[in-house]
Write a protein that holds these residues in place. Structure first.
Motif, PDB file in Angstrom:
ATOM      1  N   TYR A 150       6.253  12.003 -29.422  1.00  0.00           N
ATOM      2  CA  TYR A 150       6.983  12.648 -28.338  1.00  0.00           C
ATOM      3  C   TYR A 150       7.449  11.675 -27.275  1.00  0.00           C
ATOM      4  O   TYR A 150       8.307  12.006 -26.459  1.00  0.00           O
ATOM      5  N   ILE A 154       9.070   4.791 -25.169  1.00  0.00           N
ATOM      6  CA  ILE A 154       8.399   4.558 -23.887  1.00  0.00           C
ATOM      7  C   ILE A 154       6.962   4.161 -24.223  1.00  0.00           C
ATOM      8  O   ILE A 154       6.288   4.872 -24.968  1.00  0.00           O
ATOM      9  N   TRP A 164      -1.088  11.956 -18.308  1.00  0.00           N
ATOM     10  CA  TRP A 164      -0.992  13.128 -19.195  1.00  0.00           C
ATOM     11  C   TRP A 164      -2.097  13.087 -20.248  1.00  0.00           C
ATOM     12  O   TRP A 164      -2.782  14.071 -20.495  1.00  0.00           O
ATOM     13  N   TYR A 168      -5.073  15.737 -20.754  1.00  0.00           N
ATOM     14  CA  TYR A 168      -5.089  16.479 -22.020  1.00  0.00           C
ATOM     15  C   TYR A 168      -6.448  16.343 -22.691  1.00  0.00           C
ATOM     16  O   TYR A 168      -7.035  17.311 -23.181  1.00  0.00           O
ATOM     17  N   GLU A 171      -9.178  18.212 -20.840  1.00  0.00           N
ATOM     18  CA  GLU A 171      -9.071  19.653 -21.123  1.00  0.00           C
ATOM     19  C   GLU A 171      -9.729  19.968 -22.463  1.00  0.00           C
ATOM     20  O   GLU A 171     -10.424  20.972 -22.618  1.00  0.00           O
TER      21      GLU A 171
ATOM     22  N   MET B   1      -2.741  23.631 -18.127  1.00  0.00           N
ATOM     23  CA  MET B   1      -2.783  23.208 -19.531  1.00  0.00           C
ATOM     24  C   MET B   1      -1.690  22.184 -19.799  1.00  0.00           C
ATOM     25  O   MET B   1      -0.523  22.429 -19.526  1.00  0.00           O
ATOM     26  N   LYS B   2      -2.078  21.056 -20.335  1.00  0.00           N
ATOM     27  CA  LYS B   2      -1.094  20.021 -20.644  1.00  0.00           C
ATOM     28  C   LYS B   2      -0.236  20.487 -21.828  1.00  0.00           C
ATOM     29  O   LYS B   2      -0.737  21.073 -22.785  1.00  0.00           O
ATOM     30  N   SER B   3       1.043  20.222 -21.758  1.00  0.00           N
ATOM     31  CA  SER B   3       1.898  20.679 -22.852  1.00  0.00           C
ATOM     32  C   SER B   3       2.790  19.551 -23.328  1.00  0.00           C
ATOM     33  O   SER B   3       3.001  18.569 -22.622  1.00  0.00           O
ATOM     34  N   ILE B   4       3.303  19.725 -24.532  1.00  0.00           N
ATOM     35  CA  ILE B   4       4.231  18.754 -25.110  1.00  0.00           C
ATOM     36  C   ILE B   4       5.489  18.680 -24.259  1.00  0.00           C
ATOM     37  O   ILE B   4       6.071  17.614 -24.067  1.00  0.00           O
ATOM     38  N   LEU B   7       5.174  16.214 -21.618  1.00  0.00           N
ATOM     39  CA  LEU B   7       5.236  14.844 -22.148  1.00  0.00           C
ATOM     40  C   LEU B   7       6.690  14.429 -22.338  1.00  0.00           C
ATOM     41  O   LEU B   7       7.098  13.322 -21.993  1.00  0.00           O
ATOM     42  N   GLU B   8       7.469  15.345 -22.873  1.00  0.00           N
ATOM     43  CA  GLU B   8       8.876  15.038 -23.092  1.00  0.00           C
ATOM     44  C   GLU B   8       9.609  14.865 -21.776  1.00  0.00           C
ATOM     45  O   GLU B   8      10.506  14.032 -21.654  1.00  0.00           O
ATOM     46  N   ILE B  10       8.256  13.682 -19.031  1.00  0.00           N
ATOM     47  CA  ILE B  10       7.866  12.362 -18.521  1.00  0.00           C
ATOM     48  C   ILE B  10       8.703  11.291 -19.199  1.00  0.00           C
ATOM     49  O   ILE B  10       9.162  10.334 -18.560  1.00  0.00           O
ATOM     50  N   ARG B  11       8.899  11.444 -20.511  1.00  0.00           N
ATOM     51  CA  ARG B  11       9.699  10.468 -21.252  1.00  0.00           C
ATOM     52  C   ARG B  11      11.110  10.399 -20.684  1.00  0.00           C
ATOM     53  O   ARG B  11      11.639   9.321 -20.413  1.00  0.00           O
ATOM     54  N   THR B  14      11.118   8.764 -17.225  1.00  0.00           N
ATOM     55  CA  THR B  14      10.883   7.331 -17.304  1.00  0.00           C
ATOM     56  C   THR B  14      12.138   6.599 -17.758  1.00  0.00           C
ATOM     57  O   THR B  14      12.502   5.568 -17.207  1.00  0.00           O
ATOM     58  N   GLN B  15      12.799   7.156 -18.760  1.00  0.00           N
ATOM     59  CA  GLN B  15      14.025   6.530 -19.251  1.00  0.00           C
ATOM     60  C   GLN B  15      15.055   6.413 -18.138  1.00  0.00           C
ATOM     61  O   GLN B  15      15.723   5.403 -17.993  1.00  0.00           O
ATOM     62  N   MET B  18      13.730   3.656 -15.431  1.00  0.00           N
ATOM     63  CA  MET B  18      13.372   2.292 -15.854  1.00  0.00           C
ATOM     64  C   MET B  18      14.118   1.203 -15.091  1.00  0.00           C
ATOM     65  O   MET B  18      13.533   0.232 -14.631  1.00  0.00           O
ATOM     66  N   ARG B  21      12.961   0.253 -11.489  1.00  0.00           N
ATOM     67  CA  ARG B  21      11.603  -0.217 -11.226  1.00  0.00           C
ATOM     68  C   ARG B  21      11.589  -1.678 -10.807  1.00  0.00           C
ATOM     69  O   ARG B  21      12.440  -2.456 -11.201  1.00  0.00           O
ATOM     70  N   LEU B  50      -3.883   1.659 -10.928  1.00  0.00           N
ATOM     71  CA  LEU B  50      -2.852   2.449 -11.609  1.00  0.00           C
ATOM     72  C   LEU B  50      -2.225   3.467 -10.658  1.00  0.00           C
ATOM     73  O   LEU B  50      -1.002   3.615 -10.608  1.00  0.00           O
ATOM     74  N   LYS B  54       1.602   3.296  -9.156  1.00  0.00           N
ATOM     75  CA  LYS B  54       2.495   4.416  -9.471  1.00  0.00           C
ATOM     76  C   LYS B  54       3.127   4.943  -8.184  1.00  0.00           C
ATOM     77  O   LYS B  54       4.323   5.194  -8.119  1.00  0.00           O
ATOM     78  N   PRO B  61       2.739  -4.865 -15.019  1.00  0.00           N
ATOM     79  CA  PRO B  61       1.825  -4.485 -16.102  1.00  0.00           C
ATOM     80  C   PRO B  61       0.361  -4.708 -15.707  1.00  0.00           C
ATOM     81  O   PRO B  61       0.027  -5.661 -15.010  1.00  0.00           O
TER      82      PRO B  61
END
Lengths: 186, 120
Positions: A150, A154, A164, A168, A171, B1-4, B7-8, B10-11, B14-15, B18, B21, B50, B54, B61
């Motif tokens: 997913y 990145i 995340w 996750y 949880e 609840m974390k979900s897909i 995540l997408e 965040i991707r 970030t794109q 980038m 930064r 971290l 952020k 890094p």
């Protein structure tokens, strides 16, 4: 180490040191017994190394003459009615497992497993890390491989993604181990 | 609840971000995470770095290393400046980490009082 997640992190960092490309962390709670383990596909140990791994005065690092990680983990297990076992073969990876009586007064708490895993991700950027949780009735699996599907190109070390993954995982811990381990709440 | 879906998201974010930064010309942070470091509390220090990086939208890094050799001074953090010079911070805490990010990482002012030089 004040909790088991720190021990898991410590052992798993050994796996990275052993050039493992895959590391599986296991947390199994069943029948009053808690088993935590690290299995890797690193270079493994045999003979003298394997025998001496539990010796605090044996280490492969050059900076100091003591290697306390495994002996301290073993101590933690022994103190809670359990023990530590290592299976390894040169070129064949290593499995380190420690068990504990869940209700033992001296059993260390689980700690922040999510944070342990993201530290591992930072330490071994190309390593595939898996966490398997099992309470005897349900299984739960986290793999960095699946997250990568997913996140595309990145890196997983991106701050938002680390956060995340940590949430996750925690949880998952709450769901599977909540009510099984006193310190974990659903 | 974390979900897909999160995540997408965040991707995607970030794109988009980038290019904006800042990585201060190649500066890096190395955190000692050997048995000594972990036992001394290196993980909360890492977490503080971290989070603060952020917050400051920094792309520096963060790397993890093994035993640096001076276990009694753990948690230790090395900052490699853009010009290759190294600053070694010792007996780090999450509070000190926040100061190091704000003073050294963002503003290039070394926190002399936290370095190994001050300790020895």
């Amino acid at each position: 180490m004040k909790d088991l997640s720190l021990h898991l992190l410590d052992i798993a960092l050994n796996s990275i040191e052993a050039c493992a490309t895959r590391i599986e962390l296991l947390i199994l709670a069943e029948g009053g017994k808690l088993t935590v383990g690290v299995t890797d596909n690193g270079r493994g140990m045999e003979g003298e190394s394997l025998m001496k791994a539990q010796d605090p005065f044996f280490t492969t690092r050059k900076t100091r003459k003591v290697g306390l990680g495994i002996p301290m983990f073993s101590q933690a297990a022994l103190s809670a009615g359990g023990s530590l076992r290592i299976h390894s073969r040169e070129g064949g990876g290593t499995e380190t497992k420690a068990d504990f009586e869940i209700g033992h007064v001296d059993r260390k708490p689980l700690g922040n497993v999510g944070e342990a895993v993201i530290t591992l991700v930072l330490a071994g950027r190309e390593t595939e890390i898996t966490l398997r949780l099992d309470n005897g009735n349900q299984q739960w699996l986290f793999t960095t491989e699946e997250v990568r599907q997913y996140t595309g190109d990145i890196p997983l070390t991106e701050a938002g993604i680390l956060d995340w993954m940590e949430e996750y995982i925690n949880e998952g811990i709450n769901t599977i181990l909540g009510g099984v381990l006193d310190e974990v709440h659903r | 609840m974390k979900s897909i879906a999160e995540l997408e998201a965040i991707r995607k974010k970030t794109q988009d971000e980038m290019s904006m930064r800042d990585n201060n010309g190649g500066m890096r942070i190395i955190i000692g995470m050997a048995t000594c470091g972990i036992a001394a509390g290196a993980r909360p220090v890492m977490r503080a770095f971290l989070e603060e990086l952020k917050k400051r939208n920094s792309n520096i890094p963060v790397n993890i290393t093994g035993c640096i050799g001076v276990c009694r001074l753990e948690p230790m953090v090395e900052v490699i400046n853009a010009d290759g010079t190294k600053v070694t911070y010792v007996k780090m805490t999450p509070e000190k980490a926040v100061k190091v990010v704000n003073d050294h990482i963002i503003n290039n002012m070394v926190c002399k009082e936290f370095t190994i030089g001050s300790e020895e």
